[in-house]
Write a protein that holds these residues in place. Structure first.
Motif, PDB file in Angstrom:
ATOM      1  N   VAL A  61      -6.329  -0.512  -3.810  1.00  0.00           N
ATOM      2  CA  VAL A  61      -4.888  -0.752  -3.861  1.00  0.00           C
ATOM      3  C   VAL A  61      -4.249  -0.238  -2.579  1.00  0.00           C
ATOM      4  N   ALA A  62      -3.450  -1.073  -1.948  1.00  0.00           N
ATOM      5  CA  ALA A  62      -2.702  -0.636  -0.764  1.00  0.00           C
ATOM      6  C   ALA A  62      -1.224  -0.607  -1.134  1.00  0.00           C
ATOM      7  N   VAL A  63      -0.650   0.598  -1.057  1.00  0.00           N
ATOM      8  CA  VAL A  63       0.764   0.787  -1.402  1.00  0.00           C
ATOM      9  C   VAL A  63       1.551   0.961  -0.094  1.00  0.00           C
ATOM     10  N   PRO A  64       2.326  -0.054   0.294  1.00  0.00           N
ATOM     11  CA  PRO A  64       3.020   0.044   1.581  1.00  0.00           C
ATOM     12  C   PRO A  64       4.137   1.083   1.553  1.00  0.00           C
ATOM     13  N   LYS A  65       4.338   1.768   2.691  1.00  0.00           N
ATOM     14  CA  LYS A  65       5.448   2.722   2.778  1.00  0.00           C
ATOM     15  C   LYS A  65       6.686   1.958   3.198  1.00  0.00           C
ATOM     16  N   MET A  66       7.489   1.603   2.242  1.00  0.00           N
ATOM     17  CA  MET A  66       8.709   0.845   2.529  1.00  0.00           C
ATOM     18  C   MET A  66       9.766   1.214   1.503  1.00  0.00           C
ATOM     19  N   ALA A  86     -13.816  -8.336   0.074  1.00  0.00           N
ATOM     20  CA  ALA A  86     -13.145  -8.351  -1.230  1.00  0.00           C
ATOM     21  C   ALA A  86     -13.431  -9.688  -1.910  1.00  0.00           C
ATOM     22  N   LEU A  87     -13.611  -9.665  -3.233  1.00  0.00           N
ATOM     23  CA  LEU A  87     -13.911 -10.899  -3.979  1.00  0.00           C
ATOM     24  C   LEU A  87     -12.640 -11.671  -4.293  1.00  0.00           C
ATOM     25  N   GLY A  88     -11.526 -10.948  -4.373  1.00  0.00           N
ATOM     26  CA  GLY A  88     -10.233 -11.582  -4.648  1.00  0.00           C
ATOM     27  C   GLY A  88      -9.143 -10.604  -4.267  1.00  0.00           C
ATOM     28  N   VAL A  89      -7.995 -11.124  -3.858  1.00  0.00           N
ATOM     29  CA  VAL A  89      -6.886 -10.273  -3.421  1.00  0.00           C
ATOM     30  C   VAL A  89      -5.592 -10.875  -3.941  1.00  0.00           C
ATOM     31  N   THR A  90      -4.702 -10.036  -4.458  1.00  0.00           N
ATOM     32  CA  THR A  90      -3.405 -10.554  -4.890  1.00  0.00           C
ATOM     33  C   THR A  90      -2.372  -9.430  -4.910  1.00  0.00           C
ATOM     34  N   ILE A  91      -1.141  -9.781  -5.285  1.00  0.00           N
ATOM     35  CA  ILE A  91      -0.068  -8.804  -5.404  1.00  0.00           C
ATOM     36  C   ILE A  91      -0.273  -8.026  -6.712  1.00  0.00           C
ATOM     37  N   SER A  92      -0.089  -6.714  -6.668  1.00  0.00           N
ATOM     38  CA  SER A  92      -0.184  -5.921  -7.898  1.00  0.00           C
ATOM     39  C   SER A  92       1.155  -5.982  -8.618  1.00  0.00           C
ATOM     40  N   GLY A  93       1.164  -6.571  -9.806  1.00  0.00           N
ATOM     41  CA  GLY A  93       2.407  -6.705 -10.569  1.00  0.00           C
ATOM     42  C   GLY A  93       3.477  -7.390  -9.741  1.00  0.00           C
ATOM     43  N   ALA A  94       4.668  -6.804  -9.743  1.00  0.00           N
ATOM     44  CA  ALA A  94       5.773  -7.388  -8.981  1.00  0.00           C
ATOM     45  C   ALA A  94       5.758  -6.961  -7.516  1.00  0.00           C
ATOM     46  N   GLY A  95       4.679  -6.240  -7.109  1.00  0.00           N
ATOM     47  CA  GLY A  95       4.561  -5.790  -5.737  1.00  0.00           C
ATOM     48  C   GLY A  95       5.426  -4.574  -5.478  1.00  0.00           C
ATOM     49  N   PRO A  96       5.471  -4.110  -4.212  1.00  0.00           N
ATOM     50  CA  PRO A  96       4.818  -4.660  -3.026  1.00  0.00           C
ATOM     51  C   PRO A  96       3.373  -4.215  -2.819  1.00  0.00           C
ATOM     52  N   SER A  97       2.786  -3.458  -3.755  1.00  0.00           N
ATOM     53  CA  SER A  97       1.380  -3.085  -3.556  1.00  0.00           C
ATOM     54  C   SER A  97       0.503  -4.332  -3.600  1.00  0.00           C
ATOM     55  N   VAL A  98      -0.583  -4.268  -2.838  1.00  0.00           N
ATOM     56  CA  VAL A  98      -1.538  -5.375  -2.817  1.00  0.00           C
ATOM     57  C   VAL A  98      -2.860  -4.835  -3.345  1.00  0.00           C
ATOM     58  N   ILE A  99      -3.553  -5.631  -4.151  1.00  0.00           N
ATOM     59  CA  ILE A  99      -4.785  -5.152  -4.788  1.00  0.00           C
ATOM     60  C   ILE A  99      -5.964  -6.071  -4.485  1.00  0.00           C
ATOM     61  N   LYS A 148       3.788  -3.824  11.197  1.00  0.00           N
ATOM     62  CA  LYS A 148       4.456  -2.545  11.491  1.00  0.00           C
ATOM     63  C   LYS A 148       4.793  -1.768  10.214  1.00  0.00           C
ATOM     64  N   THR A 149       3.896  -1.822   9.234  1.00  0.00           N
ATOM     65  CA  THR A 149       4.118  -1.116   7.972  1.00  0.00           C
ATOM     66  C   THR A 149       2.925  -0.208   7.693  1.00  0.00           C
ATOM     67  N   ASP A 150       3.211   1.050   7.430  1.00  0.00           N
ATOM     68  CA  ASP A 150       2.153   1.973   7.063  1.00  0.00           C
ATOM     69  C   ASP A 150       1.854   1.802   5.574  1.00  0.00           C
ATOM     70  N   CYS A 151       0.699   2.224   5.136  1.00  0.00           N
ATOM     71  CA  CYS A 151       0.417   2.148   3.697  1.00  0.00           C
ATOM     72  C   CYS A 151      -0.546   3.231   3.251  1.00  0.00           C
ATOM     73  N   THR A 152      -0.497   3.541   1.971  1.00  0.00           N
ATOM     74  CA  THR A 152      -1.464   4.449   1.358  1.00  0.00           C
ATOM     75  C   THR A 152      -2.504   3.580   0.662  1.00  0.00           C
ATOM     76  N   VAL A 153      -3.764   3.898   0.881  1.00  0.00           N
ATOM     77  CA  VAL A 153      -4.807   3.077   0.266  1.00  0.00           C
ATOM     78  C   VAL A 153      -5.584   3.915  -0.752  1.00  0.00           C
ATOM     79  N   VAL A 154      -5.778   3.353  -1.931  1.00  0.00           N
ATOM     80  CA  VAL A 154      -6.504   4.076  -2.983  1.00  0.00           C
ATOM     81  C   VAL A 154      -7.643   3.204  -3.497  1.00  0.00           C
ATOM     82  N   ILE A 155      -8.839   3.764  -3.470  1.00  0.00           N
ATOM     83  CA  ILE A 155      -9.986   3.080  -4.074  1.00  0.00           C
ATOM     84  C   ILE A 155     -10.088   3.577  -5.517  1.00  0.00           C
ATOM     85  N   CYS A 156     -10.101   2.658  -6.460  1.00  0.00           N
ATOM     86  CA  CYS A 156     -10.070   3.116  -7.848  1.00  0.00           C
ATOM     87  C   CYS A 156     -10.897   2.207  -8.751  1.00  0.00           C
ATOM     88  N   LYS A 157     -10.899   2.551 -10.034  1.00  0.00           N
ATOM     89  CA  LYS A 157     -11.626   1.718 -11.000  1.00  0.00           C
ATOM     90  C   LYS A 157     -10.819   1.643 -12.295  1.00  0.00           C
TER      91      LYS A 157
END
Lengths: 305, 305
Positions: free
Chosen positions: B169-174, B251-264, B288-297
Motif C-alpha cells: 500500500v502506498a499512502v501519498p502525503k497530501m 505486481a499482479l494487479g494494482v488499483t485505488i484503495s477504497g476511495a483513495g488516494p492510497s494505491v494498492i 512530486k508527491t512523497d508517500c509512505t509505503v507499507v507491505i502487508c497481508k
C-alpha cells in the motif's frame, strides 16, 4: 488409425440471473450428439433435424472449418448431427453442437487440445446462431460444471457445482422468432444505473462463493438480476406467474435461462422438485402456454462416447 | 463484573478494483484501538488524535449511541480512542474505529452478537465520515479476511484469503479534502455502459473464485476496473505512473484503495515486494508527491485485547 469419433455435449444455462454474458452452467437435461468421420475432402453434413446443412451456416460446420484451418488438417470431414437440445429456447443448443464437434475433432485428429483452446474453437460455432461469439454456453458445454468467462484474453474458470444442486427447467411451447437471440439482446439496455450494476455484481459474487463453497442455498438466494431479467420478462408469456409460483413452491431462485424463453428454478435435492415443476407449468398455463418441464442437475462436459 | 474492555480493529481496502461497494479486505497495515469503560451516564470521548469528540459526530460515539439504544443498555460509556489507521486515505479508518467499538461494546455488556449484527452496528459509525452507510470496509474490519457485501437485507459472506497473498500500500502525503469520500463518489458515473458492467462483473467473479480457491495469481490478474478507477484516477497525483511502475516491478494487479488516494498492489510472498514498494514510491515522486509505503497481508478481524 481412427476413422470416426462420436461425442456428446450437454445443454447449458447462461447468465444465472445477474451473470449476463459471464456465467454458464452445464445441465444434464438434454444432449447433442455429433459423429465426425474422415472423408477424402470437403465437409458434408448429415442430419435428420431441421437445421442448415451448408457448413458455413451450420454450427458444427463452422467449428470444423475453423479447426481444419487452425490446425492445418488436410482431411475432409463428414459431420453427422443428432440434436437433443431444443434450438432457440435458451438451453445452449448451438453451444452443445459446437462443443461436441470441437471435442470430436480434437480426438479424431489427435490434437490433445487444452480446455481453453477447445472453448475458443467451439465459440466459433456460436456465430452461426447468435451472430456474435459468446463463450458462456460453450464454456459450460465443453468443460462441464459452472463456468466464469473472462474475455480479452479468453480466460475461463471452471468450478465444480455442489452435488445437491438441482434445477427445474420449463421450456414453453411457443414459436420462437428466427432471430430470437438478436431480439433478446436488443431489449437489454445499453446503459445501466451504476446502482444496478453494483447490485448485480454483489449477487454474482455471492453466486461464485456459493459454487466454490458448495452452498446451494447461497447460490439460490443470490439468483437475482435487476438488469437483464426485467428487460426481457415481457418476451416470455406468464413469466411473472411462473417465477412467483416456483418461489412459492420452494424454489430458492428463479430466472430466465440464457436468452429465454425457458425459465429455470434453482433448488436442492431436498426441495420438492415435482411441486416446483407443477407450479411452473401452472404459471405458463395462466398465460395460455403449454410447457415441457425437466428436472435436472449440473452435467460434466462434452466427451467422446 | 467487567468494567473496561479494549479492542483493536484492522485497516481495510474496499472495492479491490471492480468490486465497488461490494468487496472489502482486512489488512494488517494499521490498527485502531478503542477502550470502552463503564461510567455512570452519558458518553465521554477521550483521544489525543485530532478527531471530533462530540459523540454524534464521532464514529465510535455513533456506534455506542446506537448500540445503547438497540440493546437497551442503561450504563454510560467512556470511549478512549487511539487512531492507528490514517484517516481519509482509503484505508478504512472510520470503519476500524467503528469495528473496534462494536466488538468492545459487545464484550463489555456481554451481548454475544453474531457477525452480521456486529457489522450492522459498526456500519452506523460510517455515517460520521462517509455521509451514508457502506458496509464494505466495516465488514472486513469486523470479520477479517475478504468479504462480499450484499444489502437489502444485509448479507455478508466472509472468505479466508490465500495465505501467500501480499499487498503493498502506498499512502501519498497530501492534503485530503474534508469531504474526500463525497468528492470521490461524485466523480463516479451514475450510469455505465452495460459492456463495462459485464467486464467488471466477470473480473469480480474471478476475484471471488481466486479467494475461495486460494489462488493469489487469479486474484491479481482480475484486479481490473473499467468503471470507478478511470473516473477517480485524476484525483491521485501520478496514479498512472504508480500503477505502471508497480506492474513492471512484478505486481499482479494494482488499483485505488477504497476511495483513495492510497494505491494498492496485489502480489504474493514470492514477489519482490520491496521492488514493488520502491516502484510505487518512484511513481508518486514523478508527480512530486512523497508517500509512505507499507507491505502487508490480510488480517483477521476486530478483537478484544
Amino acid at each position: 488409425m481412427m476413422h470416426s469419433v462420436t461425442a456428446k455435449a450437454p445443454s447449458s444455462t447462461a447468465n444465472l440471473g445477474p451473470g449476463f454474458d459471464v456465467f454458464g452452467l452445464a445441465l444434464d437435461a438434454f444432449y447433442d450428439t455429433i459423429t465426425l468421420t474422415k472423408q477424402k475432402s470437403g465437409i458434408t453434413i448429415i442430419t435428420n433435424d431441421s437445421i442448415p446443412i451448408s457448413p458455413a451456416k451450420n454450427t458444427a460446420g463452422l467449428v470444423v472449418q475453423y479447426m481444419q484451418k487452425k490446425f492445418k488438417v488436410k482431411s475432409g470431414v463428414q459431420i453427422k448431427i443428432k440434436k437433443g437440445v431444443p434450438a432457440g429456447f435458451g438451453m445452449g443448443s448451438s453451444a452443445a453442437s459446437a462443443a461436441a464437434t470441437a471435442v470430436a475433432f480434437d480426438k479424431l485428429f489427435g490434437l490433445k487440445l487444452n480446455g481453453n483452446t477447445l472453448v475458443e474453437c467451439a465459440g466459433v460455432g456460436e456465430r452461426a446462431s447468435a451472430g456474435s461469439i459468446h463463450y458462456d454456453n460453450v464454456s459450460a458445454s465443453v468443460l462441464g460444471g459452472f463456468v466464469i468467462v473472462r474475455t480479452k484474453p479468453l480466460d475461463v474458470i471452471k468450478i465444480l457445482p455442489p452435488s445437491d444442486l438441482r434445477l427445474v427447467v420449463a421450456v414453453p411451447k411457443m414459436i420462437v422468432p428466427a432471430k430470437k437471440t438478436e431480439v433478446s439482446r436488443s431489449v437489454v439496455p445499453k446503459q445501466v444505473p451504476l446502482s444496478n450494476s453494483v447490485t448485480n455484481l454483489s449477487n454474482a459474487a455471492a453466486i461464485v462463493a456459493g459454487f466454490v463453497q458448495k452452498d446451494s442455498e447461497l447460490i439460490g438466494r443470490s439468483i437475482q438480476d435487476v438488469i437483464v431479467e426485467p428487460a426481457r420478462a415481457h418476451l416470455i408469456p406468464g413469466f411473472g406467474s411462473v417465477k412467483k409460483n416456483a418461489l412459492k413452491a420452494g424454489a430458492l431462485g428463479v430466472t430466465i435461462s440464457g436468452a429465454g424463453p425457458s425459465v429455470i428454478s434453482f433448488a436442492t435435492k431436498k426441495s420438492n422438485l415435482n411441486k416446483i415443476a407443477n407450479a411452473m407449468k401452472k404459471g405458463f398455463a395462466s398465460a395460455k402456454t403449454d410447457c415441457t418441464v425437466v428436472i435436472c442437475k449440473p452435467s460434466s462436459g462434452a466427451k467422446t462416447i
